[in-house]
Design a protein around this motif. Structure first.
Motif, short mmCIF file in Angstrom:
data_model
loop_
_atom_site.label_atom_id
_atom_site.label_comp_id
_atom_site.label_asym_id
_atom_site.label_seq_id
_atom_site.Cartn_x
_atom_site.Cartn_y
_atom_site.Cartn_z
N GLY A 34 0.81 -1.21 0.00
CA GLY A 34 0.00 0.00 0.00
C GLY A 34 0.84 1.26 0.00
N TRP A 35 0.20 2.32 -0.45
CA TRP A 35 0.79 3.65 -0.37
C TRP A 35 0.01 4.46 0.66
N ILE A 50 -2.83 -2.70 -2.95
CA ILE A 50 -2.97 -3.68 -4.01
C ILE A 50 -2.62 -5.05 -3.45
N SER A 51 -3.32 -6.06 -3.94
CA SER A 51 -3.13 -7.41 -3.44
C SER A 51 -1.89 -8.05 -4.06
N PRO A 52 -1.43 -9.15 -3.48
CA PRO A 52 -0.39 -9.94 -4.15
C PRO A 52 -0.88 -10.35 -5.53
N GLY A 53 -0.07 -10.19 -6.53
CA GLY A 53 -0.53 -10.50 -7.87
C GLY A 53 -1.22 -9.35 -8.56
N VAL A 56 -6.52 -7.23 -7.09
CA VAL A 56 -7.46 -6.44 -6.28
C VAL A 56 -6.79 -5.14 -5.86
N THR A 57 -7.48 -4.05 -6.10
CA THR A 57 -6.97 -2.75 -5.66
C THR A 57 -7.98 -2.10 -4.73
N TYR A 58 -7.51 -1.19 -3.94
CA TYR A 58 -8.31 -0.57 -2.90
C TYR A 58 -7.88 0.88 -2.80
N PHE A 67 -13.15 3.89 2.01
CA PHE A 67 -12.33 3.27 0.98
C PHE A 67 -13.26 2.55 0.01
N THR A 68 -12.82 2.42 -1.22
CA THR A 68 -13.60 1.70 -2.21
C THR A 68 -12.73 0.65 -2.89
N VAL A 69 -13.39 -0.38 -3.38
CA VAL A 69 -12.66 -1.44 -4.05
C VAL A 69 -12.04 -0.92 -5.34
N ALA A 70 -12.72 -0.07 -6.01
CA ALA A 70 -12.19 0.52 -7.24
C ALA A 70 -12.29 2.03 -7.12
#
Length: 138
Positions: A34-35, A50-53, A56-58, A67-70
């Motif tokens: 994360g930032w 951001i998730s591993p891989g 998924v971003t947040y 916070f939102t998923v996108a």
């Protein structure tokens, strides 16, 4: 895992900036990353994770405290991404304004998912990189 943040500097309102968070340890690929940023006189806050891989971003929502998923309609200025080699996570910020002035930190965590990382910061198993200062002037 040691994280190295870079890319900060002095920019003008409206400019674009891309920050990098790099790690040489191969375990970095298994970390949510994360930032975060800390503006003068304010608490550190999550910006994007951001998730591993990278599937998924947040993002911090334009709505205060959420916070939102996108990226929602009110907050399309930030984009988080991972390179395919899983050695670097980027944060791109467009249309910079003076309120973006802050020290930007990256953090990684092998245990927390991206949403938890953004909302709570890294766990005891996670790690912070050093900050990189972004100064936006009008």
């Amino acid at each position: 895992v040691q994280l190295q943040a870079s890319g900060g500097g002095s920019v003008q309102t409206g400019d674009l900036l891309r920050l990098s968070c790099a790690a040489s340890d191969p375990r970095f690929g298994d970390y949510a990353v994360g930032w975060f940023r800390q503006a003068p006189g304010k608490e550190r806050e999550g910006v994007a994770c951001i998730s591993p891989g990278g599937s998924v971003t947040y993002y911090r929502s334009s709505v205060e405290g959420r916070f939102t998923v996108a990226r929602d309609e009110g907050n399309t200025r930030f984009t988080i991404s991972r390179d395919k080699g899983d050695k670097t996570v980027y944060l791109q910020v467009v249309r910079l304004n003076t309120e973006d002035t802050a020290v930007y930190f990256c953090a990684g965590d092998p245990q927390r998912i991206s949403s938890e990382l953004c909302e709570r910061g890294p766990s005891g198993l996670g790690t912070w990189g050093q900050g990189t200062l972004v100064t936006v002037s009008s």
